[in-house]
Design a protein around this motif. Structure first.
Motif, PDB file in Angstrom:
ATOM      1  N   SER A 117      -9.032 -19.201 -25.879  1.00  0.00           N
ATOM      2  CA  SER A 117      -9.259 -18.801 -27.274  1.00  0.00           C
ATOM      3  C   SER A 117      -7.954 -18.516 -28.016  1.00  0.00           C
ATOM      4  O   SER A 117      -7.947 -18.455 -29.240  1.00  0.00           O
ATOM      5  CB  SER A 117     -10.175 -17.576 -27.347  1.00  0.00           C
ATOM      6  OG  SER A 117      -9.571 -16.463 -26.727  1.00  0.00           O
ATOM      7  N   GLY A 118      -6.871 -18.331 -27.283  1.00  0.00           N
ATOM      8  CA  GLY A 118      -5.576 -18.107 -27.930  1.00  0.00           C
ATOM      9  C   GLY A 118      -5.115 -16.665 -27.919  1.00  0.00           C
ATOM     10  O   GLY A 118      -4.249 -16.288 -28.696  1.00  0.00           O
ATOM     11  N   LYS A 119      -5.665 -15.858 -27.026  1.00  0.00           N
ATOM     12  CA  LYS A 119      -5.291 -14.429 -26.970  1.00  0.00           C
ATOM     13  C   LYS A 119      -3.810 -14.239 -26.661  1.00  0.00           C
ATOM     14  O   LYS A 119      -3.121 -13.510 -27.364  1.00  0.00           O
ATOM     15  CB  LYS A 119      -6.122 -13.705 -25.905  1.00  0.00           C
ATOM     16  CG  LYS A 119      -7.607 -13.694 -26.132  1.00  0.00           C
ATOM     17  CD  LYS A 119      -8.361 -13.032 -24.994  1.00  0.00           C
ATOM     18  CE  LYS A 119      -8.139 -13.661 -23.653  1.00  0.00           C
ATOM     19  NZ  LYS A 119      -8.624 -15.033 -23.500  1.00  0.00           N
ATOM     20  N   THR A 120      -3.337 -14.889 -25.618  1.00  0.00           N
ATOM     21  CA  THR A 120      -1.940 -14.717 -25.205  1.00  0.00           C
ATOM     22  C   THR A 120      -0.986 -15.282 -26.245  1.00  0.00           C
ATOM     23  O   THR A 120       0.028 -14.648 -26.574  1.00  0.00           O
ATOM     24  CB  THR A 120      -1.704 -15.376 -23.833  1.00  0.00           C
ATOM     25  OG1 THR A 120      -2.612 -14.789 -22.887  1.00  0.00           O
ATOM     26  CG2 THR A 120      -0.281 -15.167 -23.359  1.00  0.00           C
ATOM     27  N   THR A 121      -1.309 -16.434 -26.797  1.00  0.00           N
ATOM     28  CA  THR A 121      -0.467 -17.036 -27.825  1.00  0.00           C
ATOM     29  C   THR A 121      -0.422 -16.145 -29.061  1.00  0.00           C
ATOM     30  O   THR A 121       0.639 -15.945 -29.659  1.00  0.00           O
ATOM     31  CB  THR A 121      -0.981 -18.443 -28.182  1.00  0.00           C
ATOM     32  OG1 THR A 121      -1.068 -19.216 -26.985  1.00  0.00           O
ATOM     33  CG2 THR A 121      -0.058 -19.136 -29.168  1.00  0.00           C
ATOM     34  N   LEU A 122      -1.561 -15.580 -29.435  1.00  0.00           N
ATOM     35  CA  LEU A 122      -1.607 -14.653 -30.564  1.00  0.00           C
ATOM     36  C   LEU A 122      -0.743 -13.429 -30.280  1.00  0.00           C
ATOM     37  O   LEU A 122       0.029 -12.989 -31.133  1.00  0.00           O
ATOM     38  CB  LEU A 122      -3.047 -14.234 -30.848  1.00  0.00           C
ATOM     39  CG  LEU A 122      -3.260 -13.230 -31.971  1.00  0.00           C
ATOM     40  CD1 LEU A 122      -2.778 -13.783 -33.307  1.00  0.00           C
ATOM     41  CD2 LEU A 122      -4.728 -12.837 -32.051  1.00  0.00           C
ATOM     42  N   LEU A 148       2.432 -12.224 -32.491  1.00  0.00           N
ATOM     43  CA  LEU A 148       2.480 -10.885 -33.079  1.00  0.00           C
ATOM     44  C   LEU A 148       3.664 -10.075 -32.551  1.00  0.00           C
ATOM     45  O   LEU A 148       4.182  -9.209 -33.249  1.00  0.00           O
ATOM     46  CB  LEU A 148       1.173 -10.143 -32.812  1.00  0.00           C
ATOM     47  CG  LEU A 148      -0.051 -10.676 -33.550  1.00  0.00           C
ATOM     48  CD1 LEU A 148      -1.327 -10.052 -32.992  1.00  0.00           C
ATOM     49  CD2 LEU A 148       0.065 -10.436 -35.046  1.00  0.00           C
ATOM     50  N   SER A 149       4.098 -10.383 -31.335  1.00  0.00           N
ATOM     51  CA  SER A 149       5.238  -9.690 -30.726  1.00  0.00           C
ATOM     52  C   SER A 149       6.553 -10.412 -31.003  1.00  0.00           C
ATOM     53  O   SER A 149       7.600 -10.011 -30.496  1.00  0.00           O
ATOM     54  CB  SER A 149       5.042  -9.579 -29.210  1.00  0.00           C
ATOM     55  OG  SER A 149       3.874  -8.871 -28.911  1.00  0.00           O
ATOM     56  N   GLN A 150       6.486 -11.484 -31.770  1.00  0.00           N
ATOM     57  CA  GLN A 150       7.646 -12.301 -32.128  1.00  0.00           C
ATOM     58  C   GLN A 150       8.370 -12.834 -30.890  1.00  0.00           C
ATOM     59  O   GLN A 150       9.588 -12.849 -30.813  1.00  0.00           O
ATOM     60  CB  GLN A 150       8.591 -11.527 -33.047  1.00  0.00           C
ATOM     61  CG  GLN A 150       7.924 -11.128 -34.340  1.00  0.00           C
ATOM     62  CD  GLN A 150       8.806 -10.287 -35.234  1.00  0.00           C
ATOM     63  OE1 GLN A 150       9.835  -9.780 -34.833  1.00  0.00           O
ATOM     64  NE2 GLN A 150       8.386 -10.142 -36.476  1.00  0.00           N
ATOM     65  N   GLU A 151       7.565 -13.267 -29.926  1.00  0.00           N
ATOM     66  CA  GLU A 151       8.094 -13.871 -28.710  1.00  0.00           C
ATOM     67  C   GLU A 151       7.976 -15.383 -28.814  1.00  0.00           C
ATOM     68  O   GLU A 151       7.245 -15.906 -29.653  1.00  0.00           O
ATOM     69  CB  GLU A 151       7.299 -13.399 -27.488  1.00  0.00           C
ATOM     70  CG  GLU A 151       7.370 -11.913 -27.234  1.00  0.00           C
ATOM     71  CD  GLU A 151       6.438 -11.474 -26.117  1.00  0.00           C
ATOM     72  OE1 GLU A 151       5.789 -12.326 -25.477  1.00  0.00           O
ATOM     73  OE2 GLU A 151       6.352 -10.257 -25.883  1.00  0.00           O
ATOM     74  N   GLU A 152       8.654 -16.078 -27.923  1.00  0.00           N
ATOM     75  CA  GLU A 152       8.520 -17.516 -27.840  1.00  0.00           C
ATOM     76  C   GLU A 152       7.095 -17.851 -27.423  1.00  0.00           C
ATOM     77  O   GLU A 152       6.525 -17.198 -26.545  1.00  0.00           O
ATOM     78  CB  GLU A 152       9.506 -18.065 -26.803  1.00  0.00           C
ATOM     79  CG  GLU A 152       9.488 -19.562 -26.699  1.00  0.00           C
ATOM     80  CD  GLU A 152      10.471 -20.087 -25.661  1.00  0.00           C
ATOM     81  OE1 GLU A 152      10.468 -21.308 -25.438  1.00  0.00           O
ATOM     82  OE2 GLU A 152      11.217 -19.287 -25.063  1.00  0.00           O
ATOM     83  N   LEU A 153       6.507 -18.864 -28.052  1.00  0.00           N
ATOM     84  CA  LEU A 153       5.143 -19.269 -27.729  1.00  0.00           C
ATOM     85  C   LEU A 153       5.154 -20.156 -26.496  1.00  0.00           C
ATOM     86  O   LEU A 153       5.588 -21.299 -26.538  1.00  0.00           O
ATOM     87  CB  LEU A 153       4.491 -20.008 -28.903  1.00  0.00           C
ATOM     88  CG  LEU A 153       4.390 -19.249 -30.222  1.00  0.00           C
ATOM     89  CD1 LEU A 153       3.675 -20.094 -31.269  1.00  0.00           C
ATOM     90  CD2 LEU A 153       3.708 -17.923 -30.041  1.00  0.00           C
TER      91      LEU A 153
END
Length: 156
Positions: A16-21, A25-30
C-alpha cells in the motif's frame, strides 16, 4: 516500556506504500523494502501489511499501535481489494486519518480507495491523497500530522 505517544502508526495492506510514505515524510531516500517486522523510528511505527491482511495478526496490529499518537490507515489507489474490517479504526481510542497513496498512477482509482477508507471508519474529511514519488499532497499531510502530533512531541 517506552511510550509510543510521540509516534505515528502506519497500517495498511502489503504494497500500500506505508514504508515509502514514511520515507517521504521523514525526508529519506525512497528505497523499496518489504516490511518484514514492526519497525520503530523516532516518529513512526511501520507495520507489516500482513497485520491487516491476515485476521490472525489483526490483534497484533492493534496491540502494537494502540498507544501511538495517531493512526494512519493507508490504502493504495491501485489495489482493487479490501482487507480492512468495517469500522476498523473505531477500535482505537486515538485519532485516525486515512491516506490514499500512489495517486500519480494512471491506473489508480482514488474514489474506490476513499470509499474503502470510509468503510474502515475514517471520516471523509480526514482522508488525504498523496504520491510519495512526486510529493503531491505530502505538504498538506505533514501539516495534519503536526496538528495531531505536536502536542505529544512538545511535552517534556
Amino acid at each position: 516500556m517506552a511510550s509510543n505517544r510521540k509516534r505515528v502508526a502506519l497500517i495498511g495492506k502489503i504494497g500500500s506504500g506505508k514504508t515509502t510514505l514514511m520515507q517521504r515524510l521523514s525526508q529519506e531516500e525512497l528505497i523499496y523494502a518489504k516490511t518484514q517486522m514492526i519497525s520503530y523510528t523516532d516518529h513512526f511505527i511501520d507495520t507489516p501489511g500482513e497485520f491487516i491482511e491476515l485476521p490472525f495478526f489483526a490483534r497484533q496490529a492493534i496491540n502494537v499501535t494502540m498507544d501511538a499518537g495517531l493512526v494512519i490507515l493507508v490504502n493504495s489507489c491501485i489495489d482493487p481489494q479490501n482487507s480492512v474490517s468495517p469500522n476498523f479504526v473505531h477500535t482505537y481510542n486515538i485519532p485516525s486519518i486515512g491516506v490514499v497513496t500512489k495517486i500519480d498512477r494512471e491506473d489508480g482509482n482514488i474514489k474506490r480507495s476513499r470509499n474503502l477508507l470510509v468503510y474502515a471508519g475514517i471520516h471523509p474529511k480526514h482522508i488525504y491523497e498523496v504520491s510519495a514519488y512526486t510529493g503531491e499532497g505530502i505538504e498538506e499531510l505533514q501539516k495534519v500530522i503536526h496538528h495531531y502530533m505536536d502536542p505529544h512531541r512538545n511535552k517534556k
